[in-house]
Design an enzyme around this catalytic site. Structure first.
Site, mmCIF file in Angstrom:
data_model
loop_
_atom_site.group_PDB
_atom_site.id
_atom_site.type_symbol
_atom_site.label_atom_id
_atom_site.label_comp_id
_atom_site.label_asym_id
_atom_site.label_seq_id
_atom_site.Cartn_x
_atom_site.Cartn_y
_atom_site.Cartn_z
ATOM 1 N N GLU A 176 0.843 -1.196 0.000
ATOM 2 C CA GLU A 176 0.000 0.000 0.000
ATOM 3 C C GLU A 176 0.875 1.242 0.000
ATOM 4 O O GLU A 176 1.768 1.390 0.831
ATOM 5 C CB GLU A 176 -0.904 0.036 1.240
ATOM 6 C CG GLU A 176 -2.078 -0.907 1.166
ATOM 7 C CD GLU A 176 -1.754 -2.278 1.696
ATOM 8 O OE1 GLU A 176 -0.550 -2.538 1.942
ATOM 9 O OE2 GLU A 176 -2.682 -3.084 1.854
ATOM 10 N N ALA A 177 0.554 2.118 -0.946
ATOM 11 C CA ALA A 177 1.401 3.298 -1.127
ATOM 12 C C ALA A 177 1.525 4.127 0.151
ATOM 13 O O ALA A 177 2.603 4.615 0.469
ATOM 14 C CB ALA A 177 0.851 4.149 -2.256
#
Lengths: 323, 179
Positions: A176-177
């Site tokens: 997840e960024a």
């Protein structure tokens, strides 16, 4: 004559009651009174010493006994503790938050950011994906642990990619960024702390670190067909140095390093089966009870996490299914 | 000649469309991304980095990048916008408090040069939760009807069950025909 009969009587008595031997031991008659006195003294002294020795023997026996008992309870305690720690690790690998909570509740881990960070950094028996999940949580406390965790790393005199490689080996970076973002921010702070003067600001280091992760994604994720060239990488990082550009040579080197060697996926210790064999919850033997397939033991199926000594391969299969 | 034409045609059809998935933490971006992949066998070897997945819908290839949101990434963020054709904005329909942040974010993105041509799909996620906002409510709050220069669509969904996700993807494929 009288003395002879006396002598006989006393030797007879000595024969009957050996314990009173000393007290009634005959004294040779040809001794001077001084010599007699001496002999008696010696005998009394001997008796005293014997009694002392006996007392000491008893005491030693008692103490050894005590020590033995002490050792076994201590051992039992550490064994119990080790078992609980192992259980906590397993829980952690399934659900990091619950695992940590379990360890804290059982006084196996202190509830401070530094202690938890140390536990994750050692990482013994922990699944690196689970470590990454824990460190990536948005919770304030998790972020504090993340920072303590990063501070346990030593990046002095490493270049940025080397440091990143070391950092990314200690846990599995989540995809997840936002999590990557938080982790790179913490990483950059530590990197700049270890290597003052390499970057103008922590921000530059952080943006560049993030860019390197994205570069690794673009270059090595097979889903991405359109691989960026070094020129594009340089163009993408224009102006990140407080509005100015970073030296092109630096960017070129970073690009080449990532292109030639992608970030390695850290090994997941927690899934290691050998761990189960050496550290089982329960141990026992399987009895082969016959059946159509002679080499498969009929199983009164044990609970999960059980190590069986019979037919290891089959058991490992059972273990996998149990989980 | 026919063969060449067919090849060209397939090349055209197989062209990848870049999609960026944005939204706040915990909105359900990852869940949605991997729900899209549910019917496919994931056979790619994992790579360190952000989640990037290719999704094929009716012969249309989408390359979806999870690039999260602008929590703290500063100047460099927009470098990952280039060539984007679709923005999927995932909204946690329970989280009323942070809706204003989302609104700000949305309009900042729409104003960005690299996203000038991008179409916007908004997923109003977590519709199964009690007390959630409806798609209409969210649409109203975000004043979506005021957006004239970007095609947009709002779709209520539940990422956990996968409800509503297909409709969202269908809208995306329908947009490709338009261009």
């Amino acid at each position: 004559m009288g003395t002879v009969s006396e002598l006989c009587a006393s030797s007879f008595q000595a024969f009957l009651f050996p314990s009173t031997l000393v007290a009634t031991k005959p004294v040779p008659s040809d001794l001077t009174p001084e010599e007699r006195q001496e002999l008696e003294n010696i005998r009394r002294r001997k008796q005293e010493l014997l009694a002392d020795i006996q007392r000491l023997k008893d005491e030693i026996a008692e103490v050894t006994n005590e020590i033995e008992n002490l050792g076994s309870t201590e051992e039992r305690k550490t064994m119990q503790r080790n078992k609980q720690v192992a259980m906590g690790r397993k829980k952690f690998n399934m659900d990091p938050k619950k695992g940590i909570q379990f360890l804290i509740e059982n006084d196996l881990l202190k509830n401070t950011r530094d202690d938890i960070a140390q536990f994750l950094y050692k990482g013994e028996g922990l699944n690196k994906t689970a470590i990454g999940d824990y460190l990536g949580e948005r919770d304030d406390f998790n972020i504090q642990v993340l920072h303590s965790f990063v501070e346990l790393h030593e990046f002095t005199d490493l270049n940025l990619v080397q440091a990143l490689r070391q950092f990314l080996w200690s846990f599995r970076l989540p995809g997840e960024a936002q999590k990557i973002d938080r982790m790179m921010e913490a990483f950059a702070q530590r990197y700049c702390q270890c290597n003052p003067g390499v970057f103008q600001s922590t921000d530059t280091c952080y943006v560049l670190s993030f860019a390197i992760i994205m570069l690794n994604t673009s270059l090595h994720n097979p889903n991405v067909k359109d691989k960026p060239t070094v020129e594009r990488f340089i163009a993408m990082n224009r102006g990140i140095n407080d509005g100015g550009d970073l030296p092109e040579e630096l960017l070129r080197n970073l690009y080449e390093s990532i292109k030639n060697e992608p970030f390695k996926i850290p090994e997941d210790d927690g899934n290691d089966l050998t761990h189960t064999f050496f550290n089982p919850d329960r141990e026992g033997w399987l009895l082969k009870l016959g059946g159509t397939y002679p080499h498969i033991p009929s199983l009164a199926l044990p609970g999960p996490g059980v190590c069986c000594h019979a037919s290891l391969f089959f058991c490992s299969f059972v273990l996998l299914n149990c989980w | 000649m026919g063969l060449i034409f067919a090849k060209l045609w397939s090349l055209f059809c197989n062209q990848e469309h870049k999609v960026i998935i944005v939204g706040l933490d915990n909105a359900g971006k990852t869940t949605i991304l991997y729900q899209f992949l549910m019917n496919e066998v994931v056979h790619t070897s994992p790579t360190i980095g952000s989640n990037v997945e290719e999704i094929v819908v009716k012969n249309t290839h989408f390359l979806m990048w999870d690039i999260g949101g602008q929590e703290s990434l500063r100047s460099s963020w927009n470098t990952y916008y280039s060539n984007t054709e679709f923005i999927i904005l995932v909204v946690d329909s329970i989280d009323r408090e942070r809706l204003s942040i989302i609104k700000e974010e949305l309009y900042r993105m729409l104003a960005h040069e690299d996203l000038r041509k991008a179409a916007v799909l908004i997923f109003a996620n977590k519709q199964d939760m009690k007390g959630c906002m409806s798609a209409a409510e969210i649409s109203k709050y975000l004043t979506l009807s005021s957006i004239k220069d970007h095609p947009w669509h709002i779709q209520s969904c539940c990422a956990l069950t996968g409800e509503g996700l297909c409709q969202g993807l269908e809208w995306m494929t329908s947009r490709i025909g338009v261009r």
